[in-house]
Scaffold this active site. Sequence first.
Site, PDB file in Angstrom:
ATOM      1  N   GLU A  94       0.724  -0.609   0.298  1.00  0.00           N
ATOM      2  CA  GLU A  94       0.195   0.160  -0.057  1.00  0.00           C
ATOM      3  C   GLU A  94       1.115   1.593  -0.018  1.00  0.00           C
ATOM      4  O   GLU A  94       0.574   2.061   0.714  1.00  0.00           O
ATOM      5  CB  GLU A  94      -1.521   0.005   1.093  1.00  0.00           C
ATOM      6  CG  GLU A  94      -1.994  -1.252   1.254  1.00  0.00           C
ATOM      7  CD  GLU A  94      -3.232  -0.942   2.810  1.00  0.00           C
ATOM      8  OE1 GLU A  94      -3.831  -1.450   2.116  1.00  0.00           O
ATOM      9  OE2 GLU A  94      -2.904  -0.129   3.401  1.00  0.00           O
TER      10      GLU A  94
ATOM     11  N   GLU B 240      -6.787  -7.472  -1.445  1.00  0.00           N
ATOM     12  CA  GLU B 240      -6.821  -7.364   0.055  1.00  0.00           C
ATOM     13  C   GLU B 240      -8.525  -6.770  -0.086  1.00  0.00           C
ATOM     14  O   GLU B 240      -9.511  -5.668  -1.039  1.00  0.00           O
ATOM     15  CB  GLU B 240      -6.580  -6.255   1.134  1.00  0.00           C
ATOM     16  CG  GLU B 240      -5.173  -7.210   1.529  1.00  0.00           C
ATOM     17  CD  GLU B 240      -4.975  -5.508   2.463  1.00  0.00           C
ATOM     18  OE1 GLU B 240      -4.903  -5.026   3.458  1.00  0.00           O
ATOM     19  OE2 GLU B 240      -2.659  -5.385   2.176  1.00  0.00           O
TER      20      GLU B 240
END
Length: 683
Positions: A158, A315
């Site tokens: 991320e 995710e």
Amino acid sequence: MGPSRTPVTELSGNGKFVYGCDYNPEQWDRTVWEEDVRLMKQAGVNLVAVNIFGWAELESSPGTYSFERLDEILGLLHASGIGVNLGTGTSSTPAWLTTLHPEILPESASGVRAWPGGRQAWCPSSPRYREHALRLVGEVVRRYGAHPAVRLWHVSNELGCHNALCYCDVSAAAFRSWLVARYGSLDALNSAWGTTFWSQRYSAWEQVLPPRTTVSTNNPTQVLDFHRFSSDELLGYYQAEADLLRQHSSIPVTTNFMVTAHIRSQDYWSWAPHMDVIANDHYLDHRLDDPTAELAFAADATRGLSQGQPWLLMEHSTSAVNWQPRNIAKEPGEMLRNSLAHVARGADGLCFFQWRASVQGSEKFHSAMLPHAGTDSRIWREVVELGGILETLAEVAGTTVKAEAALVFSWEAWWAYDQESHPSSDVKYLDQVHGMHKALREAGITVDVVAPGADLSGYKLAVVPGLYLVRDTESAALADYVKNGGTAVVTYFSGIVDENEKVLTGGYPGAFRNLLGIRAEEFYPLPPGQTRALDNGTTASLWTEAMRLEGAEAKLSFAEGHLAGSPAVTRNRHGAGHAWYIGTVLTAAALREVVSEAAAEAGMEALACPEGLEVVVRSGTKHSYLFLINHSADEHKHPARGYELLVGEEVSSAVVVPAGAVRVVRTSNPTPPTGPSTGQKDK
């Protein structure tokens, strides 16, 4: 050009859907590992991300490496036929690194240096951080670059979630270098930034700084360029890791994007060409009015980044997250609906954060595939059920979503639109984007999300919500599209400035004025709660403008106030096509009606779907797959003919979708035979 795209199904090991999770074995004793792998097999898991936050585990002190535990977990997974999405471990710095080199830590706009202890405690421009991180990456790839368990490289994690914007002196120097490359001279920078305003002119490069906290407002173009620089700086870091990985391994490389409502720091249009697999993280955001609608937009946008090809959901959550003000658990069946909504919109893989719920740390109340309650729990049963459903839907993998409508979306416009000193702080770029996408979705129209300036020739309808910042080439591309027979819908506060945040004069909406056949002189924003009546009996809110027709016709007009009688929604013939303009904030129903009328004019049948029923089609060479996702508390019946895969029954004319359920109908034609159009076309 970037690397060739790797099919997501190759990561599963069997050519089917990916079903996976993040796994943090370092949080657990070895005695738990074998049980975890056994339960993963029971759930149907085939890809596991490990070593995402493994730096301190692998390198306990500078240059001292220990791979025994990682060797063991990779061996356990491989022995059970489970593939590995191997993280490089560089997302968060170990304590020894920030102790030795505190200059690595990022600084805020007001000059406050962050302390270590969270995650991503590093400056993207730091050469010292990069030196240590790439040294670790080199050790990892040389050890595992040909490991039979590894199917995907996961760079960092991320990127930019917490540290996208660093204002330290190192970042300032890197920003200046970026500006030199962009503008070439101080004169060009001064011109682009409009530094004659407030005596801001620069006479030497060392005077140029990031947009740090000032006593008033910042220079808007400086702020915009700092966002561009920061996105490029993190992309450069990604490329440094990816290049090193590719030197020593032929395994595909990616990182997880964050196409979501609360992250806007990266321009993923510039990132996407560098990914072997497009992967996204997405979580329902209960701070929004309609989290499910935002999920649909995020999934469509991720598919756009993958150029229409299947993508990987790296995710999402089985239930509640831990980082919102109120972390609301998902109701029975909601996880299944969320997951299959991503599949319907092009995902060929579903992964969760995380496998086993943590018992320590700030994420200990974040849901997982294996919750604190263990296997005797609703979440676990739904996890196993979803694994079985993906097996049942295996034939869908590899098919694609085809749309007749395009929605133009820009991270640059988002950065510029939401700056300060604008006509109203109550209007936000993403509100416009989400509102338009929701209207199309509720009208039964599936859209592709595309970048400004994209080729629109294959679409019947193009919608352009809030494209405040636009380049000449981008506005020309839209005008040519309409001139050649396309239909466009443009919304308010679009076409206002060029790429340097310079207002396009002569009347609003600047870049689109001739295309739309209108001219606005002033904006009249409304405070929240205040409305203006329209001549069709509905109301407008938040935004109005003084507009006159210059070739267009009024479709809706204001019916009260000083703008009574002036147009609010217009339609203009331009060449062989038509361009619509929505100059105010319509109610959801009125916006859907306008969009439906424009779609009908474009030759699309835009019939409203029942409220709460999401309808999307994925198409392959021989079959199409009609996804019906019922988000409502009511049963719905939808026209269909084919074979329903989840309950295993023939469908002759209609399929019943119980409240909260999902149905997937295989048809022999590329589009559903009857009923509301989903905006599909043949491959």
